[in-house]
Each structure stands twice: as structure tokens, then as C-alpha cells.
Design an enzyme around this catalytic site. Structure first.
Site, PDB file in Angstrom:
ATOM      1  N   GLU A   1       1.139  12.201   4.222  1.00 40.18           N
ATOM      2  CA  GLU A   1       2.207  13.039   3.667  1.00 40.18           C
ATOM      3  C   GLU A   1       2.101  14.489   4.108  1.00 40.18           C
ATOM      4  O   GLU A   1       3.119  15.149   4.357  1.00 40.18           O
ATOM      5  CB  GLU A   1       2.159  12.964   2.139  1.00 40.18           C
ATOM      6  CG  GLU A   1       3.297  13.687   1.453  1.00 40.18           C
ATOM      7  CD  GLU A   1       3.238  13.535  -0.065  1.00 40.18           C
ATOM      8  OE1 GLU A   1       3.836  14.373  -0.760  1.00 40.18           O
ATOM      9  OE2 GLU A   1       2.601  12.579  -0.545  1.00 40.18           O
ATOM     10  N   ASP A   2       0.876  15.007   4.209  1.00 40.37           N
ATOM     11  CA  ASP A   2       0.689  16.452   4.401  1.00 40.37           C
ATOM     12  C   ASP A   2       0.130  16.856   5.759  1.00 40.37           C
ATOM     13  O   ASP A   2      -0.102  18.046   5.997  1.00 40.37           O
ATOM     14  CB  ASP A   2      -0.227  17.003   3.303  1.00 40.37           C
ATOM     15  CG  ASP A   2       0.387  16.878   1.919  1.00 40.37           C
ATOM     16  OD1 ASP A   2       1.626  16.850   1.835  1.00 40.37           O
ATOM     17  OD2 ASP A   2      -0.370  16.799   0.928  1.00 40.37           O
TER      18      ASP A   2
END
Length: 762
Positions: free
Chosen positions: A112-113
Site C-alpha cells: 500500500e505504501d
């Protein structure tokens, strides 16, 4: 003032490292202070101390991979980001989760990051780890989604992954727990939003999974941010008599231990004492309107033995030692809770006349009570425990099935709130089978829980041998017998959708109408949409309607206008939720064109009032309701003819209208005309109310509870303290007319402490 929906000033939110020192959080007791820096050495040390076998090299490799991916990233606290995955992994170790779960925890934010892809995770750590990481990873933000819709889609994705592998939700709960512990570093608005989501979604799921310590800590931390004043008040009450309370619990434990010492047990029972969580006390005081002295289970003693027979033996001894309170005994061993919790609960009085609860359970029951589903998941139990695991996850599938029959993605959040709520009732069938249902469930909910076809063919019901209506709300301990029709074509009634409580029942009713009555649904849905369009003066040309609704087709998985009508007809699309958006879209697309046109000539229709216009009988004219006075059906009204924007409706008490009358200018008066409501107006309009009351904790909750019970939407609300020590609650609501408003005022006036209720801006 508590339960405020809109804080108007910045509220200091002190962060408490241990929000409730008395609360038993057994498996979390040795987790370091929230602000400590977690390191991989702490993980390794914890693994080496455990008897369970772990693939330490795989876990270290996952850590190194995550640390490299997150290098340079910081949390809001200023700490290195990798501390968060380490903290989540540590909590999961305490839960006894396996190697792949620990690896997934360390990697859960990488996709996600960071630029790392799921395929890289799969190649390095295997399919299981990749599946878990994917299940926890949030969806990419979709521009057309609101924040609520995005939240609903993320929860939907987690539930779907959870139905395949329960470890997804266990990781997510531990992730949310650490985020809540460090929430003090986030902005005030973010704190409240995250705390509300945690209270509504993640704490109920933790409860349903039976992970008590996580559930109670999530609730306490959320409560701390949502209502810091009530939190501090209860904490103060507990702190005032801390020494006295501790001495009382120690004394009770010693007396029970001395009595059990003389009995024949396979092993000496273990006796523990605890105090109810702060949020648990809050619910009893402010939600159930009890005083602190009326909370009989705020003190609890737990006795843990080896066998079920010993549980009932201890129960007899406890009742011999202390006086049991009537109607305060619960046997969750013979009738487990929905989360498979088992224990005997009894409330008794000691010689000090202080009530306290005694919980009696076996070690296996205790493990389930503390660790919940994590104590018995299929990767530990193997094939032998598969059926039990399937039973434990049945409610997940019910939630998924329920939300899939509705095309409104926001409804999943309501499903979480309703169907995974902590409160359950137990109702018996005539043959003695126990059926678990949410509080306020009706006999129709009961029928559908037994079997879909029984629900469809329900025509009546008997409760404890007495005929009851179909909207009868069941209570724990009742025996319910469903009366069914022998007609093979018998099906449900559309009105049942407004009666049933469970989304499982709503889903099955909608599915029946979706399958059996498509043509009827299309006609019904088209009529509903046309009626709402007429109410909100939305006039889209027939040839442009599909293009106008294109975004909603996509949102609700409809491929044609007929599919859209059918979804409205069987209840899959809730018009009340999409109309505001369509109204805004209509104004953006068509209002500019309309404003260039000359004002249509309005011909008055037949009316009981001479020279007046009946609102719902105006052809080809835009009607707007003035915000300066917010007229409602039932008010005396007057119309102002605008230039290019139709008729603006005002009350005759409006200050603007009174000013025109006082000036007595003929040119101004010419633009005002007499109008009146239609006899059967079903218009819903916004108005503002003001409630003045003595300030107290729980005031806002009590007022909003009345609005919720009356199904009156709250558009906006706020509250503030007045200089005289009272409180002022203000709200903008959507309501049908002055009669409904009058009834609402009568109910609010009965709330404890309310001084006055009035309508604003008249």
C-alpha cells in the site's frame, strides 16, 4: 457536554498509556509502553521464549524486506515507520499466531505504501503470505467514491478475504489496535473519525471473534477520543475508591479459595478478580440509564477449573456461600454466545451487601474467552476442527450475502453495526433448539434464521403459546412457533423490509423479489423514481436519462435502465441515499439552462383558497424553499416570484416578508403571491431546532436517540455551553411537517434536564 457530533472548539485529548489499569488484558500485559521503540530483537526474544515452533529465518527476512521498503518513511509521531509493523507482529505473537501471519504483519503496509508489488511478496514469501497481505491492503482510492463509500468498500474487501482466511481480520484488528494506541499524534478530526470507525466496525468484529482483550481496549480507547469528558468522569469514580475496591476483590478471592480448598478437584481452581472496563460501565450508566450502584457486574471474580462438571459444582458452592440475586444467572455453557463464548455467570451479594459477578469456566473455555477464534482456528486444529471453524465463520458469510443483495456499498457499514452488534437474544424453537438473534429482532427475523422457505411462507407466529403480530419483538427465553402457509406460491411482503431487524432477513426478502418479480420490480421502481424526481423538481428529458444516471449504473452494477428500475423495485437501491447526489448533479447540468429561460406563466389550479397556488399542482415551474425561514408543510406560506428561478416559498412569519409588508411598496408586493400546501403533501424539508437544557454527560446522546428512533435524518448538529451553565444543542433535521415536528418536541421535552425546545429561524 458528551456525545457531541460537532465539537466547535479544540478539545484537549490527553493520551493515557493505560486507559484502565484494572482491566484484565492478560495476553497484552507484557507489551511495552505504547511509545517504546519496537525492534526485531524484541520479536526474536519473544519467539525464543515461546514453546511454539516458528520459522525464525523467514520472519527476519520479512522484517529486513519491510525495513528496506519503508526506509525513510516516518509515522505521525516522528518515529521510523517500521516500528508499526513490528508492534503489530508483536501483538500477533502474543495471540499465538503462526509464522506466515507474523510475516504478513511485518509486510502488511508494504504494497500500500511503497513501490513493492504483491507479486514480489508472492515470489519471496509464498502464496499464503501474499494472500494475507492482499486481504489487509486497502483498495486504491476511487475518485467517484465518498469517504463513507471508500470505507464500506475496504471493509467489504476485508470481510471477503476473512471468509476465506480468518487470519486477515486478526491482523487487521491488531493493526487497528496499535493505530488506536498511537492516535494521539493525529489531528483532532482524524482522531474522532478513526475512533468512530473503530467503535462501529472493528470493536464489534473483535467481540464476534471472541478476542475480549482487544475488543475492550479498542472500545476504551475509542470512547476516550469520542467523549473524553465522560471517560474522565468514570475514571475518576473508579479512582476515588481504588484501594477500597482492590481490598474488596482480594477479600472475596480469599474467601472463595478457602471454601474450594476443602473440595475434591482434579487440580486447584485458579481464582482471578477484575473490574468492568470503562466503556462497559459507561454503557450501563448512560445508555441503560443506571447509577453506578445499579451496575451489579462492575466487580467480577473468575474461577477456572478443569471440567464442566466442576463448573456446576463451583456454582453450587458459590450460591451456598453468597446470596444469589434473582434473574442474574446465565448459563453460557449449555447455550454458548454467537462467538462461542462459554461460561457460567451469577451475581451474588456478600456480607458487605455489595453485588459482584462470579464467572466459572474451564481452561479451554477460558482460552476461547481470551483469545477467541485465534485459539481454535483451523491451522491449529487441522481437519478435526474444520467444522467448528465453519460454524464460527457462518456469520461472516451471512454479512457478505446480506450486503451483496443490496447494490448500495454504504449499506455494509450499517450491516456491520446491526448484525455484528454485541447484544444478542436467545429464542427457542418448540423443539428446544436455540436461535441467536440481534436485540429487537422480530418473528420474521426468527423465521428466516430457521430457513429461507419458512421465512417466505410465514403468515403468523405464536410466542409462548400466544398469537402475536409479525412485527412482534422477541426477547431472550421465549419460545417462538412460526405458522406457515401451504400455498406453494406464497412469498414475502414488501412491507417486511421495514419490519425486520437482521440484514440476513432483508437480503432473503430482496432476493425473492429480485428473482420472482422482475417485471413488477421494474414498474414499481420506475414509479418510485418518477415520484422522487417530481418531489425534487428533477426533470431530465427521457432521451438523456440513461446518461444522467450513468454514474449510478456503475455504482450499483446495473447494465441498463430496466436493471436500475428493478433494483429500486426490490429494495437494492435506496433512493433516499442517491437522490441528494442526483439533485446536485441536476442543478449543475440543467439549472444554468433553465435560468436563461423566461419565467413560465403560472396558472393557479382549483383551490380552497381564493387566488392561491397549490404547490404540487404547479406545472413547469421551479419551486424553491427559502432558507431564511425553512417553511414546513403545515406552516402558513407565501410565494415570491423570482427572476428566472421560479417561486421561492416563505412562511408568513418570515422577517423578509414582514419587512416587505411594513414598507408597503406596491412594486415589491406585486411579486408576492398566495400559495398553499397540497392536501396530501409528502414533501420532506429541512428545518433547524434548538434545545436548551441543563448540561450533563449523555445529554446529546439522549436527544439524538429520540431523533434516531423517530427515523428523522440529522443533516448537521452541534452543541455548546452557555454562560449561565446550561447547554445549547442545535440541529438541522429533515422532517415531513409541523405536526411531526410538534410530536418530536413533545418527546424531547421529556428528556431529563431539557428546559426548552424551539424551532430556529422562523
Amino acid at each position: 457536554m458528551s456525545n457531541d457530533k460537532d465539537y466547535n472548539s479544540e478539545i484537549p485529548v490527553p493520551f493515557l498509556n493505560n486507559p484502565n489499569p484494572e482491566m484484565s488484558t492478560d495476553f497484552l500485559k507484557d507489551i511495552p509502553d505504547y511509545d517504546d521503540n519496537f525492534t526485531i530483537d524484541m520479536i526474536v526474544e519473544k519467539i525464543l521464549k515461546d514453546d511454539k515452533q516458528y520459522d525464525l529465518s523467514k520472519i527476519i527476512t520479512a522484517y529486513e524486506f519491510a525495513a528496506k521498503a519503508h526506509k525513510g518513511q516516518k509515522r505521525s509521531s516522528g518515529q521510523d515507520y517500521i516500528i508499526h509493523p513490528l508492534a503489530v507482529a508483536y501483538i500477533l505473537l502474543e495471540l499465538g499466531m503462526d509464522t506466515d501471519t507474523i510475516c504478513a504483519a511485518l509486510l502488511h503496509d508494504v504494497v500500500e505504501d511503497t513501490p513493492v508489488t504483491l507479486e514480489e511478496i508472492r515470489k519471496r514469501f509464498g502464496q499464503d503470505v501474499a494472500m494475507l497481505v492482499d486481504g489487509v491492503t486497502k483498495l486504491n482510492k476511487i475518485p467517484t467514491f465518498s469517504r463513507e463509500e471508500q470505507q464500506a468498500e475496504n471493509v467489504r474487501k476485508i470481510l471477503l478475504a476473512m471468509s476465506q482466511d480468518i487470519r486477515v481480520m486478526i491482523i487487521k484488528l491488531c493493526d487497528r489496535l496499535h493505530n488506536m494506541r498511537t492516535l494521539k499524534y493525529r489531528p483532532i478530526e482524524k482522531q474522532r473519525r478513526t475512533a468512530l470507525e473503530t467503535m462501529n466496525i472493528y470493536a464489534p468484529i473483535a467481540h464476534r471473534l471472541g478476542i475480549r482483550a482487544v475488543k475492550e481496549e479498542l472500545e476504551d480507547l475509542s470512547f476516550h477520543y469520542l467523549d473524553p469528558y465522560a471517560y474522565a468522569e468514570i475514571e475518576g469514580i473508579l479512582e476515588n475508591k481504588k484501594e477500597e475496591r482492590e481490598a474488596f476483590i482480594v477479600n472475596i478471592k480469599e474467601r472463595i479459595a478457602q471454601r474450594l480448598k476443602d473440595e475434591d478437584f482434579t487440580e486447584p481452581p485458579q481464582i482471578e478478580g477484575r473490574v468492568k472496563s470503562i466503556y462497559g460501565i459507561y454503557k450501563k450508566i448512560f445508555v441503560h440509564h443506571k447509577s453506578i450502584d445499579q451496575i451489579f457486574d462492575k466487580y467480577a471474580v473468575r474461577v477456572i477449573v478443569n471440567t464442566v462438571a466442576e463448573c456446576y459444582n463451583v456454582l453450587g458452592l458459590i450460591h451456598d456461600m453468597f446470596r444469589p440475586l434473582p434473574n442474574r444467572f446465565k448459563d453460557y455453557i449449555s447455550t454458548p454466545k454467537a462467538n462461542m463464548y462459554q461460561s457460567l455467570h451469577t451475581t451474588v451479594l456478600g456480607k458487605e451487601s455489595i453485588p459482584f459477578e462470579v464467572q466459572i469456566r474451564t481452561w479451554d473455555m477460558h482460552k476461547t474467552a481470551e483469545y477467541g477464534i485465534a485459539a481454535h482456528w483451523k491451522y491449529k486444529e487441522g481437519i478435526k476442527g474444520k467444522d467448528k471453524m465453519e460454524q464460527r465463520l457462518a456469520w461472516v458469510r451471512q454479512v457478505i450475502e446480506a450486503q451483496q443483495t443490496s447494490d448500495d456499498v454504504e449499506e455494509i457499514v450499517n450491516i456491520i453495526k446491526n448484525d455484528i452488534a454485541p447484544e444478542d437474544i436467545v429464542v427457542m424453537t418448540p423443539k428446544g433448539a436455540s436461535i441467536l438473534l440481534p436485540v429487537d429482532s422480530t418473528v420474521i427475523d426468527f423465521a428466516y434464521r430457521i430457513h429461507t422457505q419458512i421465512g417466505h411462507k410465514t403468515v403468523g407466529a405464536k410466542v409462548d403459546g400466544r398469537i402475536v403480530p409479525l412485527d412482534y419483538k422477541l426477547q431472550t427465553g421465549q419460545i417462538c412457533e412460526i405458522i406457515t402457509s401451504k400455498d406453494p406460491d406464497k412469498g414475502p411482503n414488501r412491507a417486511w423490509l421495514d419490519i425486520v431487524k437482521t440484514n440476513e432477513a432483508k437480503s432473503k426478502i430482496r432476493s425473492w423479489f429480485k428473482k420472482e418479480c422482475r417485471e413488477e420490480n421494474i414498474v414499481h421502481g420506475k414509479n418510485e423514481l418518477e415520484r422522487e424526481f417530481k418531489r425534487y423538481r428533477i426533470k431530465v428529458p427521457e432521451e438523456e436519462l440513461e446518461a444522467f444516471l450513468a454514474d449510478d449504473f456503475k455504482r450499483h452494477n446495473c447494465s441498463s435502465l430496466e436493471d436500475f428500475y428493478a433494483s429500486i423495485g426490490y429494495g437494492g437501491i435506496m433512493l433516499s441515499r442517491i437522490i441528494p447526489r442526483l439533485k446536485d448533479k441536476y442543478q449543475k447540468l440543467y439549472s444554468a439552462d433553465d435560468s436563461d429561460q423566461p419565467l413560465p406563466v403560472v396558472q393557479p389550479k382549483a383551490s380552497s383558497k381564493k387566488n392561491s397556488i397549490i404547490l404540487d399542482k404547479i406545472d413547469d415551474c421551479v419551486v424553491k424553499f427559502a432558507q431564511c425561514c425553512n417553511p414546513l408543510p403545515g406552516d402558513e406560506i407565501v410565494g415570491f416570484i423570482t427572476r428566472g428561478h421560479g417561486i421561492s416559498v416563505h412562511t408568513t412569519k418570515c422577517t423578509n416578508y414582514k419587512a416587505v409588508l411594513s414598507r408597503n411598496n406596491p412594486e415589491e408586493l406585486e411579486r408576492w403571491c398566495e400559495i398553499q400546501w397540497s392536501e396530501n403533501s409528502d414533501t420532506l424539508l429541512q428545518t433547524s431546532i434548538e434545545v436548551t437544557a441543563s448540561d450533563r454527560v449523555g445529554l446529546v446522546f439522549d436527544i439524538t436517540a429520540i431523533l434516531t428512533e423517530a427515523r428523522i435524518p440529522i443533516v448537521h448538529s452541534s452543541s455548546r455551553n452557555l454562560k449561565n451553565g446550561n447547554a445549547l444543542f442545535e440541529a438541522t433535521i429533515t422532517i415531513g411537517g409541523t405536526d411531526q415536528l410538534k410530536n418530536l418536541f413533545e418527546k424531547i421535552k421529556k428528556v431529563n434536564g431539557v428546559i426548552a425546545v424551539e424551532r430556529a429561524s422562523i
